[in-house]
Write a protein that holds these residues in place. Sequence first.
Motif, PDB file in Angstrom:
ATOM      1  N   ALA A  45      -7.369   3.900  -7.573  1.00  0.00           N
ATOM      2  CA  ALA A  45      -8.570   4.718  -7.390  1.00  0.00           C
ATOM      3  C   ALA A  45      -8.210   6.055  -6.752  1.00  0.00           C
ATOM      4  CB  ALA A  45      -9.592   3.975  -6.530  1.00  0.00           C
ATOM      5  N   TYR A  46      -7.332   6.028  -5.742  1.00  0.00           N
ATOM      6  CA  TYR A  46      -6.888   7.273  -5.109  1.00  0.00           C
ATOM      7  C   TYR A  46      -6.109   8.142  -6.096  1.00  0.00           C
ATOM      8  CZ  TYR A  46      -8.213   5.873  -0.364  1.00  0.00           C
ATOM      9  OH  TYR A  46      -8.919   5.531   0.756  1.00  0.00           O
ATOM     10  N   LYS A  47      -5.251   7.499  -6.854  1.00  0.00           N
ATOM     11  CA  LYS A  47      -4.453   8.233  -7.836  1.00  0.00           C
ATOM     12  C   LYS A  47      -5.346   8.911  -8.870  1.00  0.00           C
ATOM     13  CE  LYS A  47      -0.701   7.650 -11.182  1.00  0.00           C
ATOM     14  NZ  LYS A  47       0.236   6.683 -11.816  1.00  0.00           N
ATOM     15  N   SER A  48      -6.348   8.213  -9.358  1.00  0.00           N
ATOM     16  CA  SER A  48      -7.270   8.767 -10.334  1.00  0.00           C
ATOM     17  C   SER A  48      -8.079   9.918  -9.742  1.00  0.00           C
ATOM     18  CB  SER A  48      -8.205   7.663 -10.829  1.00  0.00           C
ATOM     19  OG  SER A  48      -9.148   8.172 -11.743  1.00  0.00           O
ATOM     20  N   ALA A  49      -8.537   9.751  -8.490  1.00  0.00           N
ATOM     21  CA  ALA A  49      -9.329  10.794  -7.836  1.00  0.00           C
ATOM     22  C   ALA A  49      -8.489  12.047  -7.612  1.00  0.00           C
ATOM     23  CB  ALA A  49      -9.878  10.277  -6.514  1.00  0.00           C
ATOM     24  N   ARG A  50      -7.225  11.864  -7.168  1.00  0.00           N
ATOM     25  CA  ARG A  50      -6.346  13.013  -6.959  1.00  0.00           C
ATOM     26  C   ARG A  50      -6.078  13.737  -8.269  1.00  0.00           C
ATOM     27  NH1 ARG A  50      -3.544   9.654  -3.188  1.00  0.00           N
ATOM     28  NH2 ARG A  50      -2.121   8.996  -4.838  1.00  0.00           N
ATOM     29  N   SER A  51      -5.841  12.965  -9.327  1.00  0.00           N
ATOM     30  CA  SER A  51      -5.588  13.569 -10.642  1.00  0.00           C
ATOM     31  C   SER A  51      -6.784  14.398 -11.104  1.00  0.00           C
ATOM     32  CB  SER A  51      -5.274  12.468 -11.652  1.00  0.00           C
ATOM     33  OG  SER A  51      -5.086  13.004 -12.941  1.00  0.00           O
ATOM     34  N   THR A  52      -7.969  13.874 -10.890  1.00  0.00           N
ATOM     35  CA  THR A  52      -9.185  14.599 -11.272  1.00  0.00           C
ATOM     36  C   THR A  52      -9.317  15.896 -10.478  1.00  0.00           C
ATOM     37  OG1 THR A  52     -10.321  12.527 -11.816  1.00  0.00           O
ATOM     38  CG2 THR A  52     -11.700  14.466 -11.416  1.00  0.00           C
ATOM     39  N   LEU A  72      -7.463  13.184   0.422  1.00  0.00           N
ATOM     40  CA  LEU A  72      -7.395  11.857  -0.198  1.00  0.00           C
ATOM     41  C   LEU A  72      -6.012  11.230  -0.009  1.00  0.00           C
ATOM     42  CD1 LEU A  72      -9.349  12.357  -3.550  1.00  0.00           C
ATOM     43  CD2 LEU A  72      -9.968  10.838  -1.659  1.00  0.00           C
ATOM     44  N   THR A  73      -4.982  12.058  -0.108  1.00  0.00           N
ATOM     45  CA  THR A  73      -3.620  11.552   0.063  1.00  0.00           C
ATOM     46  C   THR A  73      -3.397  11.065   1.491  1.00  0.00           C
ATOM     47  OG1 THR A  73      -2.829  13.113  -1.614  1.00  0.00           O
ATOM     48  CG2 THR A  73      -1.173  12.120  -0.177  1.00  0.00           C
ATOM     49  N   ILE A  74      -3.915  11.828   2.462  1.00  0.00           N
ATOM     50  CA  ILE A  74      -3.776  11.419   3.860  1.00  0.00           C
ATOM     51  C   ILE A  74      -4.536  10.120   4.121  1.00  0.00           C
ATOM     52  CG2 ILE A  74      -4.271  12.070   6.245  1.00  0.00           C
ATOM     53  CD1 ILE A  74      -3.909  14.996   5.393  1.00  0.00           C
ATOM     54  N   VAL A  75      -5.760  10.037   3.608  1.00  0.00           N
ATOM     55  CA  VAL A  75      -6.565   8.828   3.802  1.00  0.00           C
ATOM     56  C   VAL A  75      -5.904   7.629   3.126  1.00  0.00           C
ATOM     57  CG1 VAL A  75      -8.778   7.729   3.274  1.00  0.00           C
ATOM     58  CG2 VAL A  75      -8.719  10.107   4.049  1.00  0.00           C
ATOM     59  N   ASP A  76      -5.305   7.874   1.965  1.00  0.00           N
ATOM     60  CA  ASP A  76      -4.630   6.798   1.224  1.00  0.00           C
ATOM     61  C   ASP A  76      -3.531   6.153   2.062  1.00  0.00           C
ATOM     62  OD1 ASP A  76      -3.766   5.098  -0.737  1.00  0.00           O
ATOM     63  OD2 ASP A  76      -2.780   6.630  -1.944  1.00  0.00           O
ATOM     64  N   HIS A  77      -2.859   6.957   2.883  1.00  0.00           N
ATOM     65  CA  HIS A  77      -1.780   6.426   3.718  1.00  0.00           C
ATOM     66  C   HIS A  77      -2.307   5.379   4.702  1.00  0.00           C
ATOM     67  CE1 HIS A  77       1.826   6.385   6.266  1.00  0.00           C
ATOM     68  NE2 HIS A  77       0.999   6.472   7.299  1.00  0.00           N
ATOM     69  N   TYR A  78      -3.499   5.611   5.235  1.00  0.00           N
ATOM     70  CA  TYR A  78      -4.046   4.710   6.253  1.00  0.00           C
ATOM     71  C   TYR A  78      -4.922   3.599   5.659  1.00  0.00           C
ATOM     72  CZ  TYR A  78      -2.475   8.343   9.440  1.00  0.00           C
ATOM     73  OH  TYR A  78      -1.700   9.236  10.132  1.00  0.00           O
ATOM     74  N   ASP A  79      -5.246   3.699   4.388  1.00  0.00           N
ATOM     75  CA  ASP A  79      -6.059   2.673   3.735  1.00  0.00           C
ATOM     76  C   ASP A  79      -5.143   1.568   3.215  1.00  0.00           C
ATOM     77  OD1 ASP A  79      -7.853   1.162   2.319  1.00  0.00           O
ATOM     78  OD2 ASP A  79      -8.820   2.857   1.323  1.00  0.00           O
ATOM     79  N   ARG A  80      -5.258   0.388   3.787  1.00  0.00           N
ATOM     80  CA  ARG A  80      -4.382  -0.722   3.431  1.00  0.00           C
ATOM     81  C   ARG A  80      -4.933  -1.587   2.293  1.00  0.00           C
ATOM     82  NH1 ARG A  80       0.314   0.614   5.108  1.00  0.00           N
ATOM     83  NH2 ARG A  80      -0.691   2.518   4.413  1.00  0.00           N
ATOM     84  N   ARG A  81      -6.089  -1.253   1.781  1.00  0.00           N
ATOM     85  CA  ARG A  81      -6.696  -2.055   0.716  1.00  0.00           C
ATOM     86  C   ARG A  81      -5.991  -1.797  -0.622  1.00  0.00           C
ATOM     87  NH1 ARG A  81     -12.760  -0.113   1.245  1.00  0.00           N
ATOM     88  NH2 ARG A  81     -11.580   1.853   1.397  1.00  0.00           N
ATOM     89  N   PRO A  82      -6.044  -2.748  -1.542  1.00  0.00           N
ATOM     90  CA  PRO A  82      -5.376  -2.592  -2.856  1.00  0.00           C
ATOM     91  C   PRO A  82      -6.172  -1.705  -3.816  1.00  0.00           C
ATOM     92  CG  PRO A  82      -6.462  -4.706  -2.746  1.00  0.00           C
ATOM     93  CD  PRO A  82      -6.620  -4.102  -1.389  1.00  0.00           C
ATOM     94  N   PRO A 129       0.827  -1.213   0.000  1.00  0.00           N
ATOM     95  CA  PRO A 129       0.000   0.000   0.000  1.00  0.00           C
ATOM     96  C   PRO A 129       0.856   1.256   0.000  1.00  0.00           C
ATOM     97  CG  PRO A 129       0.021  -1.009   2.170  1.00  0.00           C
ATOM     98  CD  PRO A 129       0.709  -1.976   1.251  1.00  0.00           C
ATOM     99  N   ASN A 130       0.283   2.360  -0.489  1.00  0.00           N
ATOM    100  CA  ASN A 130       0.998   3.628  -0.499  1.00  0.00           C
ATOM    101  C   ASN A 130       1.307   4.081   0.921  1.00  0.00           C
ATOM    102  OD1 ASN A 130       1.072   3.913  -3.247  1.00  0.00           O
ATOM    103  ND2 ASN A 130      -0.828   5.090  -3.371  1.00  0.00           N
ATOM    104  N   SER A 131       2.480   4.677   1.096  1.00  0.00           N
ATOM    105  CA  SER A 131       2.882   5.180   2.404  1.00  0.00           C
ATOM    106  C   SER A 131       3.518   6.552   2.238  1.00  0.00           C
ATOM    107  CB  SER A 131       3.886   4.210   3.052  1.00  0.00           C
ATOM    108  OG  SER A 131       4.308   4.703   4.301  1.00  0.00           O
ATOM    109  N   PHE A 132       3.102   7.508   3.079  1.00  0.00           N
ATOM    110  CA  PHE A 132       3.613   8.872   3.003  1.00  0.00           C
ATOM    111  C   PHE A 132       4.234   9.238   4.346  1.00  0.00           C
ATOM    112  CE2 PHE A 132       0.040   8.457   0.133  1.00  0.00           C
ATOM    113  CZ  PHE A 132       0.551   8.953  -1.054  1.00  0.00           C
TER     114      PHE A 132
END
Length: 260
Positions: free
Chosen positions: A83-90, A69-79, A6-9
Amino acid sequence: MKKHRPNSFTLRSRVALALAALFLLVFVVAELATGYTYLPGKRGGLLLSGIPTLLIALSATALIVAALLTIVDHYDRRPNEQAYKSARSTCFKMALYLFFAAPFLELAELFIRAAGFEIFPRFRGLADTYTLYSPQLHGYVIYLSPILDHEVLIGAVSIAMLLLAYGIQRFWKQRFERLVLLLISTGICGLSMVWVANSAESFLTGEVTAGRRSTKQVVYASREPAKFNAILLTHFTLGGLMLVGSGLGVLGVLTNRIKP
């Protein structure tokens, strides 16, 4: 089968994003309350109102969503990183389009109204007739003297720190990373402190400047409250974001919470 990672920041990134989201939220609320937006420029900048101000507010809101979304992505361990990348890009694309559309819409609105047509609704906040400035506030300027009386020295030392950090980073890349982070954070903190102090002085005196050098304009709260409020809002938002972010950076390095 490839193991999912998963993504980690870093903590530093998450704190910076949270602060950016907070300041942008304050900016949006204040902007909607005043009804105006000031975009800095060399020749005095551009003052937006009405629908263009709403576009700027929506642009800032899109950036807030992207940061969260980026902060939530850090704590979301699902694959679901894609989806996060696409949402951030939008969100980034929306913010960019809305931001650049605002001044063009302002100009179009001026031409259409000059031709005698009124097709855009006029959105107004409190800025037309109200400002927080009061002549009684002028007496509080004295409390800013420790910074304002030494702003040239503070600015020079801050710039020297940034140059020193650049020199160390260039010639001793891996040996003094912690020192480089501390110098950069402290230098930015000093510059932003001077910026915020000058903005506070403008608020307390009821006079704020826009533009640079020969095109510099003085805007008075008593004569142009709308422009006065909008310029101060922009100055405080940008300067405050830099001050708090760099201040936390200094504390993070000193307490070892932020590492190279």
